[in-house]
Design an enzyme around this catalytic site. Sequence first.
Site, PDB file in Angstrom:
ATOM      1  N   CYS A 188       0.822  -1.225   0.000  1.00 23.63           N
ATOM      2  CA  CYS A 188       0.000   0.000   0.000  1.00 23.63           C
ATOM      3  C   CYS A 188       0.849   1.264   0.000  1.00 23.63           C
ATOM      4  CB  CYS A 188      -0.941   0.008   1.196  1.00 23.63           C
ATOM      5  SG  CYS A 188      -2.082  -1.367   1.167  1.00 23.63           S
ATOM      6  N   HIS A 200      -3.602   7.185   2.120  1.00 25.07           N
ATOM      7  CA  HIS A 200      -3.956   5.850   1.630  1.00 25.07           C
ATOM      8  C   HIS A 200      -5.338   5.491   2.175  1.00 25.07           C
ATOM      9  CE1 HIS A 200      -4.029   1.700   0.720  1.00 25.07           C
ATOM     10  NE2 HIS A 200      -3.824   1.291   1.952  1.00 25.07           N
ATOM     11  N   ASN A 253     -10.058  -0.471  -0.612  1.00 23.46           N
ATOM     12  CA  ASN A 253      -8.609  -0.317  -0.511  1.00 23.46           C
ATOM     13  C   ASN A 253      -7.976  -0.855  -1.802  1.00 23.46           C
ATOM     14  OD1 ASN A 253      -5.894  -0.525   0.030  1.00 23.46           O
ATOM     15  ND2 ASN A 253      -6.138  -1.446   2.060  1.00 23.46           N
TER      16      ASN A 253
HETATM   17  O1  UT7 Z   1      -3.909  -1.143   3.522  1.00 17.15           O
HETATM   18  C1  UT7 Z   1      -2.833  -1.544   4.236  1.00 17.15           C
HETATM   19  C2  UT7 Z   1      -3.002  -1.928   5.579  1.00 17.15           C
HETATM   20  N1  UT7 Z   1      -4.300  -2.384   5.981  1.00 17.15           N
HETATM   21  C3  UT7 Z   1      -4.945  -1.760   6.916  1.00 17.15           C
HETATM   22  O2  UT7 Z   1      -4.494  -0.727   7.354  1.00 17.15           O
HETATM   23  C4  UT7 Z   1      -6.173  -2.400   7.497  1.00 17.15           C
HETATM   24  C5  UT7 Z   1      -6.134  -2.262   8.989  1.00 17.15           C
HETATM   25  N2  UT7 Z   1      -7.190  -2.938   9.688  1.00 17.15           N
HETATM   26  C6  UT7 Z   1      -8.502  -2.603   9.597  1.00 17.15           C
HETATM   27  O3  UT7 Z   1      -8.890  -1.758   8.826  1.00 17.15           O
HETATM   28  C7  UT7 Z   1      -9.449  -3.271  10.536  1.00 17.15           C
HETATM   29  O4  UT7 Z   1      -8.734  -3.960  11.533  1.00 17.15           O
HETATM   30  C8  UT7 Z   1     -10.450  -4.253   9.837  1.00 17.15           C
HETATM   31  C9  UT7 Z   1     -11.473  -3.469   9.031  1.00 17.15           C
HETATM   32  C10 UT7 Z   1      -9.683  -5.210   8.957  1.00 17.15           C
HETATM   33  C11 UT7 Z   1     -11.217  -5.035  10.906  1.00 17.15           C
HETATM   34  O5  UT7 Z   1     -11.853  -4.158  11.793  1.00 17.15           O
HETATM   35  P1  UT7 Z   1     -11.710  -4.373  13.375  1.00 17.15           P
HETATM   36  O6  UT7 Z   1     -12.539  -3.347  14.020  1.00 17.15           O
HETATM   37  O7  UT7 Z   1     -10.243  -4.363  13.691  1.00 17.15           O
HETATM   38  O8  UT7 Z   1     -12.371  -5.790  13.579  1.00 17.15           O
HETATM   39  P2  UT7 Z   1     -11.726  -7.126  14.187  1.00 17.15           P
HETATM   40  O9  UT7 Z   1     -10.765  -7.706  13.231  1.00 17.15           O
HETATM   41  O10 UT7 Z   1     -11.279  -6.846  15.581  1.00 17.15           O
HETATM   42  O11 UT7 Z   1     -13.033  -8.020  14.254  1.00 17.15           O
HETATM   43  C12 UT7 Z   1     -14.139  -7.651  15.046  1.00 17.15           C
HETATM   44  C13 UT7 Z   1     -15.229  -8.684  14.834  1.00 17.15           C
HETATM   45  C14 UT7 Z   1     -14.748 -10.119  14.965  1.00 17.15           C
HETATM   46  O12 UT7 Z   1     -15.766 -10.871  15.588  1.00 17.15           O
HETATM   47  P3  UT7 Z   1     -15.682 -11.230  17.153  1.00 17.15           P
HETATM   48  O13 UT7 Z   1     -14.404 -12.029  17.280  1.00 17.15           O
HETATM   49  O14 UT7 Z   1     -15.619  -9.907  17.861  1.00 17.15           O
HETATM   50  O15 UT7 Z   1     -16.920 -12.000  17.378  1.00 17.15           O
HETATM   51  C15 UT7 Z   1     -14.626 -10.567  13.532  1.00 17.15           C
HETATM   52  O16 UT7 Z   1     -14.776 -11.964  13.387  1.00 17.15           O
HETATM   53  O17 UT7 Z   1     -15.789  -8.556  13.511  1.00 17.15           O
HETATM   54  C16 UT7 Z   1     -15.773  -9.841  12.890  1.00 17.15           C
HETATM   55  N3  UT7 Z   1     -15.610  -9.651  11.441  1.00 17.15           N
HETATM   56  C17 UT7 Z   1     -16.646  -9.462  10.610  1.00 17.15           C
HETATM   57  N4  UT7 Z   1     -17.982  -9.431  10.808  1.00 17.15           N
HETATM   58  C18 UT7 Z   1     -18.752  -9.214   9.747  1.00 17.15           C
HETATM   59  C19 UT7 Z   1     -14.452  -9.580  10.730  1.00 17.15           C
HETATM   60  N5  UT7 Z   1     -14.735  -9.352   9.447  1.00 17.15           N
HETATM   61  C20 UT7 Z   1     -16.075  -9.264   9.335  1.00 17.15           C
HETATM   62  C21 UT7 Z   1     -16.953  -9.044   8.257  1.00 17.15           C
HETATM   63  N6  UT7 Z   1     -18.285  -9.017   8.505  1.00 17.15           N
HETATM   64  N7  UT7 Z   1     -16.510  -8.825   7.004  1.00 17.15           N
END
Ligand code: UT7
Length: 335
Positions: A119, A260, A290
């Site tokens: 990225c 980004h 993204n």
């Molecule tokens: O581009 C280069 C670098 N990339 C980034 O900078 C991305 C950085 N990370 C992020 O943007 C975020 O961490 C994400 C958008 C990927 C995830 O958001 P989050 O708030 O960090 O969520 P999480 O990974 O902590 O997951 C929270 C919950 C989990 O469920 P439990 O364990 O709390 O029950 C996941 O299983 O959300 C669940 N989950 C989803 N639910 C519905 C993860 N993906 C999804 C989904 N739909 N697509």
Amino acid sequence: MCNAGSPCSAVITGAGAYVPEKVMTNEEWSKLVDTNDEWITTRTGIKTRYFAPEGVYTSHLAINAGRQAIEDAGVNPEDIDLLIVATICPDRPLPSTACFVQHGLGLTNAACFDLVAACSGFVYALDTAKQYILAGSAKRVLVIGAETMSRIIDWQDRSSCVLFGDGAGAVVVERVDEPGKGILSSKIGANGGLSELLRIETGGTAEPLTHDNLDERRQYVKMEGNVVFKHAVRNMSEIATKAVEAAGLTLEDIDWLVPHQANTRIIDAVGRQLGIDASKVVVNIQKFGNTTAASIPLALKEAVTDGRIKKGDNVLIVAFGAGLTWGSSVFRWEK
Ligand code: UT7
């Protein structure tokens, strides 16, 4: 050489962008994996992304964006003497995607190579272009960020598949024989110790493709999103501050932040940490998701085309991605 006797600058003189036509909505994803529009919108800000149809791949997207940038700069393809394609989605392992783009655009006088910084790829490539120009090794560089992420995401992994989109953005960077113009600073950084946080495990020399690892879906992007998120906010804010200082400006001098586009929550947090008002931040993640190395030039082109970014504006770009890598640059929009 660009020195006291012969001062010069590296200036962006043209920009282009291209996304494929096929839109993929959150509702469509919710039919394929256990997700929904509400989760994707509130956690990421993404509503739609565009995917390349079968038979269309990274070099095609890059050629479309590159052609537009060359036309916008008002130059001919033969005038380009270096092409850099930032991508993590090469058409093939060999040769570089840049070679396909060089041929497709008729850049008969250009050397070319791919640059891999995920990225952060566009910021790394822009920095490289600037260095070539200031060293006197190139006069006119075409920089392209192009990705077909739809081919390298795991369509069964809801934690990552909904995040990414396909697209390409490009700029022409030219030598101008006057100091203090165009790109005022660029800073890049990395921490390879955190490479496991965002990775593709197989398909390289460490783990060549086998039937077994394909069955295990190890050829696709995997990310520890939550940890990456925290590193993104911290590193983007720090490197942007350094780039502004290196440009001899203050954050109040910045007219536009073009970050980004990984997550609206990351963008908001970085804007807040830098003290840049949300009205000065270019955000289009809701449309494109993204797009990795394409995201900054796509957003830049949009803001220039709709008249937000005007001649004389100070633009701050900042990126963060797999590696981990990060980078930031300040340039004055001179068109
Ligand atoms: O581009 C280069 C670098 N990339 C980034 O900078 C991305 C950085 N990370 C992020 O943007 C975020 O961490 C994400 C958008 C990927 C995830 O958001 P989050 O708030 O960090 O969520 P999480 O990974 O902590 O997951 C929270 C919950 C989990 O469920 P439990 O364990 O709390 O029950 C996941 O299983 O959300 C669940 N989950 C989803 N639910 C519905 C993860 N993906 C999804 C989904 N739909 N697509």
